[in-house]
Scaffold this active site. Structure first.
Site, PDB file in Angstrom:
ATOM      1  CG  HIS A 160      28.303  78.170  61.418  1.00 43.59           C
ATOM      2  ND1 HIS A 160      27.114  78.496  60.802  1.00 43.59           N
ATOM      3  CD2 HIS A 160      28.416  79.011  62.479  1.00 43.59           C
ATOM      4  CE1 HIS A 160      26.534  79.487  61.446  1.00 43.59           C
ATOM      5  NE2 HIS A 160      27.293  79.826  62.467  1.00 43.59           N
ATOM      6  CE  LYS A 162      24.103  76.918  63.967  1.00 45.42           C
ATOM      7  NZ  LYS A 162      24.801  77.116  62.680  1.00 45.42           N
ATOM      8  CG  ASP A 167      21.316  54.265  68.629  1.00 42.04           C
ATOM      9  OD1 ASP A 167      22.393  54.336  69.251  1.00 42.04           O
ATOM     10  OD2 ASP A 167      20.221  54.072  69.195  1.00 42.04           O
TER      11      ASP A 167
END
EC number: 3.1.4.-
Length: 254
Positions: A160, A162, A167
């Site tokens: 779950h 996100k 870089d």
């Protein structure tokens, strides 16, 4: 002896002239370094739903993202900045690597941005949830087809997270699922920041999950638990994969 003195003087004069000629460049370099040291770390907060704007200029440019619409663009959408365009710019700033750890990923614009980075030679790695990557509209199949590395879970809980890491310097995280529904309709937030400590912690989490989801460790036919039956299977990009109870209500959409 007199001739030697003249030679020394001539060499000194030439050296002084060269030094004076190079002085402006050296000063500019020093000022740029000082500005870089003094530049505050990036802190940006984006709120959604985002205004619908044209993103073609960002997604078609081969290099740096331009500030205006593409020449001859006949799109009727506004060409101003929006939360989505700012998120795209943050992603497209990647030059070496991009790590994505996403529950749901179906936004065509964000999918195109990730493929564009892959085409530019940026190393892209994606971790996602096994159930939601198999739903219609998911970008995961297109990313895999483009040659991008993707790993997913195979357990009862949702993957779950996100977040994205650009870089290994910039962290992008928040409540936003990378779906058109969330971008255009939901009340969501995204934080974009440069912070070595936070980036390090999220990168460690990414690497931990990346290793945990190594395909060589998959169990496609898990041992039957007491009092339960084998989980159903679902076709996922041409392969039958075990699908646990958490995704059984989505099977009709695959």
């Amino acid at each position: 002896m007199e001739r030697f003195r003249w030679q020394v003087a001539a060499v000194a004069a030439v050296g002084l002239a060269l030094a004076l000629e190079a002085l402006p460049s050296v000063l500019c370099w020093l000022r740029a370094g000082r500005r870089q040291q003094q530049r505050p770390p990036r802190r940006q907060v984006l709120f959604f739903p985002s205004q619908v704007t044209c993103t073609e200029a960002l997604l078609q440019a081969p290099g740096e993202a331009p500030s205006g619409p593409p020449a001859g663009c006949r799109c009727s959408l506004p060409h101003g900045e929006s939360s989505l365009s700012r998120l795209l710019r943050a992603l497209l700033a990647a030059r070496a690597s991009l790590e994505l750890c996403l529950f749901a990923f179906s936004s065509p614009q964000l999918g195109r941005a990730v493929q564009l980075l892959h085409q530019r030679g940026v190393r892209v790695r994606v971790i996602t949830d096994c159930d939601y990557m198999a739903l219609n509209g998911s970008q995961i199949g297109l990313l895999r087809k483009a040659g991008i590395q993707v790993r997913h879970d195979q357990d009862l809980g949702y993957m779950h997270h996100k977040f994205a890491i650009v870089d290994k310097k910039v962290l992008i995280t928040g409540s936003l699922n990378w779906t058109t529904q969330a971008i255009q309709n939901n009340r969501e937030n995204v934080l974009i920041m440069e912070d070595e400590e936070y980036v390090r912690l999220f990168l460690e989490e990414f690497e931990r999950i990346w290793e945990e989801f190594n395909p060589t460790k998959y169990t496609f036919f898990p041992q039957k638990k007491t009092g339960t039956s084998l989980p159903p299977q679902v076709s996922c990009f041409g392969q039958l994969v075990s699908c646990h109870s958490k995704c059984s209500h989505h099977l009709s959409q695959v």
